[in-house]
Design a protein around this motif. Structure first.
Motif, PDB file in Angstrom:
ATOM      1  N   THR A   1     -15.010 -15.989  -3.963  1.00 45.95           N
ATOM      2  CA  THR A   1     -13.916 -15.220  -3.364  1.00 45.95           C
ATOM      3  C   THR A   1     -12.852 -14.915  -4.408  1.00 45.95           C
ATOM      4  O   THR A   1     -12.357 -15.806  -5.094  1.00 45.95           O
ATOM      5  CB  THR A   1     -13.303 -15.981  -2.176  1.00 45.95           C
ATOM      6  N   PHE A   2     -12.517 -13.634  -4.514  1.00 51.01           N
ATOM      7  CA  PHE A   2     -11.531 -13.143  -5.474  1.00 51.01           C
ATOM      8  C   PHE A   2     -10.391 -12.453  -4.725  1.00 51.01           C
ATOM      9  O   PHE A   2     -10.597 -11.880  -3.658  1.00 51.01           O
ATOM     10  CB  PHE A   2     -12.165 -12.117  -6.419  1.00 51.01           C
ATOM     11  N   LEU A   3      -9.214 -12.495  -5.313  1.00 49.02           N
ATOM     12  CA  LEU A   3      -8.061 -11.750  -4.817  1.00 49.02           C
ATOM     13  C   LEU A   3      -7.625 -10.814  -5.931  1.00 49.02           C
ATOM     14  O   LEU A   3      -7.395 -11.246  -7.064  1.00 49.02           O
ATOM     15  CB  LEU A   3      -6.920 -12.696  -4.439  1.00 49.02           C
ATOM     16  N   ILE A   4      -7.536  -9.536  -5.606  1.00 57.37           N
ATOM     17  CA  ILE A   4      -7.106  -8.521  -6.562  1.00 57.37           C
ATOM     18  C   ILE A   4      -5.739  -8.031  -6.118  1.00 57.37           C
ATOM     19  O   ILE A   4      -5.571  -7.593  -4.988  1.00 57.37           O
ATOM     20  CB  ILE A   4      -8.093  -7.341  -6.587  1.00 57.37           C
ATOM     21  N   THR A   5      -4.753  -8.132  -7.011  1.00 58.40           N
ATOM     22  CA  THR A   5      -3.437  -7.573  -6.711  1.00 58.40           C
ATOM     23  C   THR A   5      -3.191  -6.410  -7.657  1.00 58.40           C
ATOM     24  O   THR A   5      -3.599  -6.433  -8.822  1.00 58.40           O
ATOM     25  CB  THR A   5      -2.310  -8.608  -6.851  1.00 58.40           C
ATOM     26  N   SER A   6      -2.535  -5.406  -7.141  1.00 57.52           N
ATOM     27  CA  SER A   6      -2.233  -4.218  -7.928  1.00 57.52           C
ATOM     28  C   SER A   6      -0.830  -3.759  -7.559  1.00 57.52           C
ATOM     29  O   SER A   6      -0.542  -3.528  -6.388  1.00 57.52           O
ATOM     30  CB  SER A   6      -3.266  -3.132  -7.613  1.00 57.52           C
ATOM     31  N   ASP A   7       0.039  -3.665  -8.554  1.00 57.36           N
ATOM     32  CA  ASP A   7       1.425  -3.243  -8.329  1.00 57.36           C
ATOM     33  C   ASP A   7       1.576  -1.773  -8.686  1.00 57.36           C
ATOM     34  O   ASP A   7       1.073  -1.315  -9.718  1.00 57.36           O
ATOM     35  CB  ASP A   7       2.388  -4.078  -9.179  1.00 57.36           C
ATOM     36  N   TRP A   8       2.313  -1.065  -7.831  1.00 56.52           N
ATOM     37  CA  TRP A   8       2.497   0.385  -7.960  1.00 56.52           C
ATOM     38  C   TRP A   8       3.975   0.725  -7.847  1.00 56.52           C
ATOM     39  O   TRP A   8       4.734  -0.003  -7.219  1.00 56.52           O
ATOM     40  CB  TRP A   8       1.720   1.100  -6.852  1.00 56.52           C
ATOM     41  N   THR A   9       4.348   1.855  -8.407  1.00 52.27           N
ATOM     42  CA  THR A   9       5.742   2.275  -8.352  1.00 52.27           C
ATOM     43  C   THR A   9       6.194   2.553  -6.923  1.00 52.27           C
ATOM     44  O   THR A   9       7.324   2.249  -6.556  1.00 52.27           O
ATOM     45  CB  THR A   9       5.979   3.543  -9.196  1.00 52.27           C
ATOM     46  N   ASP A  10       5.305   3.129  -6.116  1.00 47.54           N
ATOM     47  CA  ASP A  10       5.666   3.473  -4.741  1.00 47.54           C
ATOM     48  C   ASP A  10       4.411   3.733  -3.909  1.00 47.54           C
ATOM     49  O   ASP A  10       3.303   3.787  -4.436  1.00 47.54           O
ATOM     50  CB  ASP A  10       6.602   4.680  -4.699  1.00 47.54           C
ATOM     51  N   ARG A  11       4.604   3.903  -2.619  1.00 48.12           N
ATOM     52  CA  ARG A  11       3.490   4.134  -1.691  1.00 48.12           C
ATOM     53  C   ARG A  11       2.764   5.440  -1.994  1.00 48.12           C
ATOM     54  O   ARG A  11       1.543   5.534  -1.849  1.00 48.12           O
ATOM     55  CB  ARG A  11       4.018   4.125  -0.248  1.00 48.12           C
ATOM     56  N   ALA A  12       3.495   6.447  -2.433  1.00 51.39           N
ATOM     57  CA  ALA A  12       2.865   7.733  -2.749  1.00 51.39           C
ATOM     58  C   ALA A  12       1.839   7.584  -3.872  1.00 51.39           C
ATOM     59  O   ALA A  12       0.768   8.192  -3.828  1.00 51.39           O
ATOM     60  CB  ALA A  12       3.933   8.759  -3.125  1.00 51.39           C
ATOM     61  N   ALA A  13       2.136   6.762  -4.870  1.00 46.48           N
ATOM     62  CA  ALA A  13       1.199   6.543  -5.978  1.00 46.48           C
ATOM     63  C   ALA A  13      -0.061   5.828  -5.480  1.00 46.48           C
ATOM     64  O   ALA A  13      -1.179   6.190  -5.863  1.00 46.48           O
ATOM     65  CB  ALA A  13       1.866   5.738  -7.091  1.00 46.48           C
ATOM     66  N   VAL A  14       0.107   4.826  -4.628  1.00 49.77           N
ATOM     67  CA  VAL A  14      -1.042   4.109  -4.052  1.00 49.77           C
ATOM     68  C   VAL A  14      -1.898   5.070  -3.240  1.00 49.77           C
ATOM     69  O   VAL A  14      -3.120   5.107  -3.378  1.00 49.77           O
ATOM     70  CB  VAL A  14      -0.584   2.942  -3.142  1.00 49.77           C
ATOM     71  N   ASP A  15      -1.251   5.851  -2.390  1.00 47.73           N
ATOM     72  CA  ASP A  15      -1.980   6.781  -1.530  1.00 47.73           C
ATOM     73  C   ASP A  15      -2.710   7.844  -2.338  1.00 47.73           C
ATOM     74  O   ASP A  15      -3.849   8.203  -2.021  1.00 47.73           O
ATOM     75  CB  ASP A  15      -1.033   7.435  -0.522  1.00 47.73           C
ATOM     76  N   ALA A  16      -2.079   8.351  -3.388  1.00 51.64           N
ATOM     77  CA  ALA A  16      -2.720   9.363  -4.233  1.00 51.64           C
ATOM     78  C   ALA A  16      -3.972   8.782  -4.897  1.00 51.64           C
ATOM     79  O   ALA A  16      -5.025   9.433  -4.937  1.00 51.64           O
ATOM     80  CB  ALA A  16      -1.748   9.885  -5.282  1.00 51.64           C
ATOM     81  N   PHE A  17      -3.867   7.579  -5.405  1.00 52.34           N
ATOM     82  CA  PHE A  17      -5.035   6.937  -6.008  1.00 52.34           C
ATOM     83  C   PHE A  17      -6.109   6.689  -4.948  1.00 52.34           C
ATOM     84  O   PHE A  17      -7.290   6.916  -5.187  1.00 52.34           O
ATOM     85  CB  PHE A  17      -4.647   5.629  -6.690  1.00 52.34           C
ATOM     86  N   GLY A  18      -5.691   6.240  -3.782  1.00 51.86           N
ATOM     87  CA  GLY A  18      -6.637   5.949  -2.702  1.00 51.86           C
ATOM     88  C   GLY A  18      -7.441   7.157  -2.264  1.00 51.86           C
ATOM     89  O   GLY A  18      -8.589   7.012  -1.829  1.00 51.86           O
TER      90      GLY A  18
END
Length: 115
Positions: free
Chosen positions: A57-74
């Motif tokens: 079991t692994f946990l991956i954390t990823s920090d982003w500048t904002d929700r828009a950046a996460v959503d764009a990547f997603g």
């Protein structure tokens, strides 16, 4: 720089359990994908940690500048390409996205400032 200026805006956390015997391949695939994701606009930092009680079991954390950046990547085709190998090596996964409200560094090590 104040502590508030050092905070990432959004953190995603993915819990993934690998297929039996795929732990090393999963880690290698994550490292390759993370190196590319680090170049995505808005990505600040990523971490891979392993559960001490269950090494599959692994946990991956990823920090982003904002929700828009996460959503764009997603929504991007890059995400599909970069994470495809991880999907083939896991048996279970879960994802959550959080707003980072505070970071309190411990006495042993200061909080790193994103580049």
């Amino acid at each position: 720089m104040s502590a508030a200026e050092e905070l990432p805006g959004v953190r995603t956390m993915l819990r993934m359990r690998t297929r039996e015997g795929c732990e090393a391949a999963f880690e290698a695939a994550w490292r390759r994908a993370a190196a590319e994701i680090a170049r995505v606009p808005g990505n600040l930092r990523q971490e891979l940690v392993r559960d001490l009680e269950d090494p599959r079991t692994f946990l991956i954390t990823s920090d982003w500048t904002d929700r828009a950046a996460v959503d764009a990547f997603g929504r991007s085709t890059a995400r599909e390409t970069l994470t495809e190998a991880l999907r083939d090596l896991r048996e279970d996964a879960g994802r959550n996205t959080y707003e980072v409200l505070a970071v309190v560094p411990g006495a042993g090590r200061p909080v790193e400032t994103p580049a």
